[in-house]
Design a protein around this motif. Structure first.
Motif, PDB file in Angstrom:
ATOM      1  N   LEU A 137      52.056  43.043  36.819  1.00  0.00           N
ATOM      2  CA  LEU A 137      51.054  44.059  36.465  1.00  0.00           C
ATOM      3  C   LEU A 137      50.583  43.872  35.026  1.00  0.00           C
ATOM      4  CD1 LEU A 137      52.774  45.395  38.857  1.00  0.00           C
ATOM      5  CD2 LEU A 137      51.907  47.556  37.991  1.00  0.00           C
ATOM      6  N   GLY A 138      49.285  44.016  34.834  1.00  0.00           N
ATOM      7  CA  GLY A 138      48.721  43.923  33.493  1.00  0.00           C
ATOM      8  C   GLY A 138      47.460  44.756  33.390  1.00  0.00           C
ATOM      9  N   TYR A 139      47.039  45.040  32.169  1.00  0.00           N
ATOM     10  CA  TYR A 139      45.795  45.782  31.989  1.00  0.00           C
ATOM     11  C   TYR A 139      45.238  45.582  30.592  1.00  0.00           C
ATOM     12  CZ  TYR A 139      48.495  49.520  29.583  1.00  0.00           C
ATOM     13  OH  TYR A 139      49.288  50.243  28.724  1.00  0.00           O
ATOM     14  N   HIS A 140      43.952  45.923  30.453  1.00  0.00           N
ATOM     15  CA  HIS A 140      43.286  45.886  29.147  1.00  0.00           C
ATOM     16  C   HIS A 140      42.447  47.150  29.002  1.00  0.00           C
ATOM     17  CE1 HIS A 140      41.442  44.201  25.537  1.00  0.00           C
ATOM     18  NE2 HIS A 140      40.311  44.693  25.980  1.00  0.00           N
ATOM     19  N   LEU A 141      42.671  47.866  27.898  1.00  0.00           N
ATOM     20  CA  LEU A 141      41.925  49.082  27.599  1.00  0.00           C
ATOM     21  C   LEU A 141      40.945  48.840  26.464  1.00  0.00           C
ATOM     22  CD1 LEU A 141      44.640  51.911  27.524  1.00  0.00           C
ATOM     23  CD2 LEU A 141      42.663  51.832  29.052  1.00  0.00           C
ATOM     24  N   GLY A 142      39.866  49.610  26.469  1.00  0.00           N
ATOM     25  CA  GLY A 142      38.974  49.617  25.320  1.00  0.00           C
ATOM     26  C   GLY A 142      39.647  50.304  24.136  1.00  0.00           C
ATOM     27  N   ILE A 200      43.308  39.817  33.774  1.00  0.00           N
ATOM     28  CA  ILE A 200      43.781  38.726  34.638  1.00  0.00           C
ATOM     29  C   ILE A 200      44.643  37.754  33.848  1.00  0.00           C
ATOM     30  CG2 ILE A 200      43.031  36.694  35.932  1.00  0.00           C
ATOM     31  CD1 ILE A 200      40.604  38.371  36.857  1.00  0.00           C
ATOM     32  N   GLU A 201      44.241  37.441  32.625  1.00  0.00           N
ATOM     33  CA  GLU A 201      45.016  36.521  31.797  1.00  0.00           C
ATOM     34  C   GLU A 201      46.408  37.077  31.510  1.00  0.00           C
ATOM     35  OE1 GLU A 201      41.365  34.294  29.391  1.00  0.00           O
ATOM     36  OE2 GLU A 201      42.310  36.087  28.528  1.00  0.00           O
ATOM     37  N   ILE A 202      46.520  38.389  31.294  1.00  0.00           N
ATOM     38  CA  ILE A 202      47.826  39.019  31.091  1.00  0.00           C
ATOM     39  C   ILE A 202      48.680  38.878  32.347  1.00  0.00           C
ATOM     40  CG2 ILE A 202      48.997  41.228  30.721  1.00  0.00           C
ATOM     41  CD1 ILE A 202      46.563  42.014  28.963  1.00  0.00           C
ATOM     42  N   THR A 203      48.075  39.162  33.509  1.00  0.00           N
ATOM     43  CA  THR A 203      48.792  39.047  34.781  1.00  0.00           C
ATOM     44  C   THR A 203      49.263  37.618  35.029  1.00  0.00           C
ATOM     45  OG1 THR A 203      47.818  40.962  35.887  1.00  0.00           O
ATOM     46  CG2 THR A 203      48.445  39.126  37.289  1.00  0.00           C
ATOM     47  N   LEU A 204      48.393  36.639  34.822  1.00  0.00           N
ATOM     48  CA  LEU A 204      48.775  35.248  35.064  1.00  0.00           C
ATOM     49  C   LEU A 204      49.864  34.781  34.104  1.00  0.00           C
ATOM     50  CD1 LEU A 204      45.282  33.647  35.787  1.00  0.00           C
ATOM     51  CD2 LEU A 204      47.085  34.183  37.439  1.00  0.00           C
ATOM     52  N   SER A 226      48.306  29.726  38.915  1.00  0.00           N
ATOM     53  CA  SER A 226      46.934  30.157  39.191  1.00  0.00           C
ATOM     54  C   SER A 226      46.316  29.377  40.351  1.00  0.00           C
ATOM     55  CB  SER A 226      46.073  30.002  37.934  1.00  0.00           C
ATOM     56  OG  SER A 226      46.056  28.644  37.499  1.00  0.00           O
ATOM     57  N   GLY A 227      46.677  28.109  40.491  1.00  0.00           N
ATOM     58  CA  GLY A 227      46.124  27.297  41.568  1.00  0.00           C
ATOM     59  C   GLY A 227      46.622  27.685  42.944  1.00  0.00           C
ATOM     60  N   ASP A 228      47.685  28.514  42.986  1.00  0.00           N
ATOM     61  CA  ASP A 228      48.237  28.954  44.268  1.00  0.00           C
ATOM     62  C   ASP A 228      47.706  30.315  44.702  1.00  0.00           C
ATOM     63  OD1 ASP A 228      49.803  26.671  44.548  1.00  0.00           O
ATOM     64  OD2 ASP A 228      51.475  27.543  43.417  1.00  0.00           O
ATOM     65  N   ILE A 229      46.790  30.879  43.922  1.00  0.00           N
ATOM     66  CA  ILE A 229      46.167  32.152  44.300  1.00  0.00           C
ATOM     67  C   ILE A 229      45.080  31.879  45.328  1.00  0.00           C
ATOM     68  CG2 ILE A 229      44.884  34.168  43.478  1.00  0.00           C
ATOM     69  CD1 ILE A 229      47.706  34.078  42.385  1.00  0.00           C
ATOM     70  N   ASP A 230      45.181  32.526  46.501  1.00  0.00           N
ATOM     71  CA  ASP A 230      44.250  32.278  47.614  1.00  0.00           C
ATOM     72  C   ASP A 230      42.992  33.123  47.550  1.00  0.00           C
ATOM     73  OD1 ASP A 230      46.092  30.490  49.033  1.00  0.00           O
ATOM     74  OD2 ASP A 230      47.275  32.305  49.360  1.00  0.00           O
TER      75      ASP A 230
END
Length: 316
Positions: free
Chosen positions: A12-17, A63-67, A74-78
């Motif tokens: 889990l990840g997130y980005h806030l303003g 997404i970058e935080i999650t990855l 990342s290449g295994d994400i369908d």
């Protein structure tokens, strides 16, 4: 007979303003809207999040935080399930821009899927879609991201003066592989197509009727979840819902017959309502800041204008 496929939520990840006091929102400084400000403060709202980035740009940051957290490459994400209600710029929904996002975060094997009709409950729609495709064997790993920003030309006041919209993105990976995080046990949703458009209501009696119907929808989805799962609300360590306001949290407590301490409310004063991202942000913060033992259950609940959704998770 093939073994039942289980679905896990991880990374889990997130980005806030940037954080800003709601008292600085221009609309709330002009009479008679300043009365709205007083009401919002009384129900626990203090700050909101604001960014100059586009929904796609803050989605990329989340997404970058999650990855970075994930053990899955990342290449295994369908698939990438992208959740948004922010269409105020035509480019935000263009194939070119979504493709660029996928390329920039190195998800080149991920097929894009868009979710938006469920509004603020769209994250649970995305989780349901991804989970069912994984269970069907179509996908193995799915990255889900929700992202919204408010245009300078739009209001941040959520009708009928219930909350303030924040700019945010949140993401996670759903996978058939057992990973650190949560197992997704159940997700359900419902809609009431007879409810009027809240943005067109002006008469107080109509607004009260709308709110009554909204509360009824909430009660029905919670009752259905308890019945389907054969669970009692007291079985859950925590109930993770949206950050509309403290009054809505009290309503959830009433229908589940639990104490207010069961509801995660830490982020209501922190950033108000981050639309579909609320659920994952709250889940992320709860799991980071509070001890959750393996086997503990969590209940997620979200709603849109006339949609409701729940999900039951179990800590792995």
């Amino acid at each position: 007979m093939s073994a039942k496929v289980q679905v896990y939520m991880t990374a889990l990840g997130y980005h806030l303003g940037d954080s800003c006091p709601i008292s600085e929102i221009k609309e709330l400084t002009i009479k008679p809207e300043e009365e709205i400000l007083e009401t919002l403060l009384e129900v626990g709202l203090e700050n909101y999040a604001k960014t100059r980035l586009s929904p796609l740009e803050i989605a990329k940051k989340s997404i970058e935080i999650t990855l970075n957290k994930a053990s899955i490459k990342s290449g295994d994400i369908d698939a990438l399930v992208y959740v948004t209600s922010s269409f105020w710029n035509p480019s935000f929904s263009s194939t070119k821009e979504i493709s660029r996002l996928i390329y920039e975060v190195d998800l080149n094997n991920a097929y894009p899927v868009g979710v938006f009709f469920s509004e603020c409950s769209s994250m649970l729609t995305a989780i349901r879609i991804a989970s069912n495709f994984i269970k069907a064997g179509e996908w193995k790993n799915v990255l889900v991201v929700s992202s919204d920003t408010i245009s300078d030309n739009d209001t941040r006041i959520i009708p009928p003066n219930t909350s303030i919209s924040s700019d945010a993105a949140a993401s996670c990976i759903l996978t058939s592989e057992r990973e650190e995080g949560f197992e997704v046990l159940y997700t359900t949703q419902q809609i009431d197509t007879a409810m009027p458009d809240i943005f067109t209501l002006e008469d107080m009696e109509e607004i009260e009727q709308y709110l009554k119907a909204s509360d009824q929808g909430m009660k029905e989805i919670l009752d259905k979840t308890m019945k389907d799962m054969r669970m009692n609300p007291k079985d859950f360590q925590k109930i993770i819902t949206m950050n509309l306001n403290s009054s809505v949290s009290q309503t959830v407590c009433k229908y589940l017959d639990v104490e207010i301490e069961k509801i995660f409310q830490d982020n209501i004063p922190r950033f108000a309502h981050a639309l579909a991202s609320d659920i994952l942000i709250n889940l992320c913060d709860f799991s980071s800041n509070y001890a959750t033992e393996s086997g503990n259950f969590l209940l997620l609940m979200a709603m849109g204008t006339n949609t409701w959704g729940t999900s039951v998770l179990c800590k792995v």
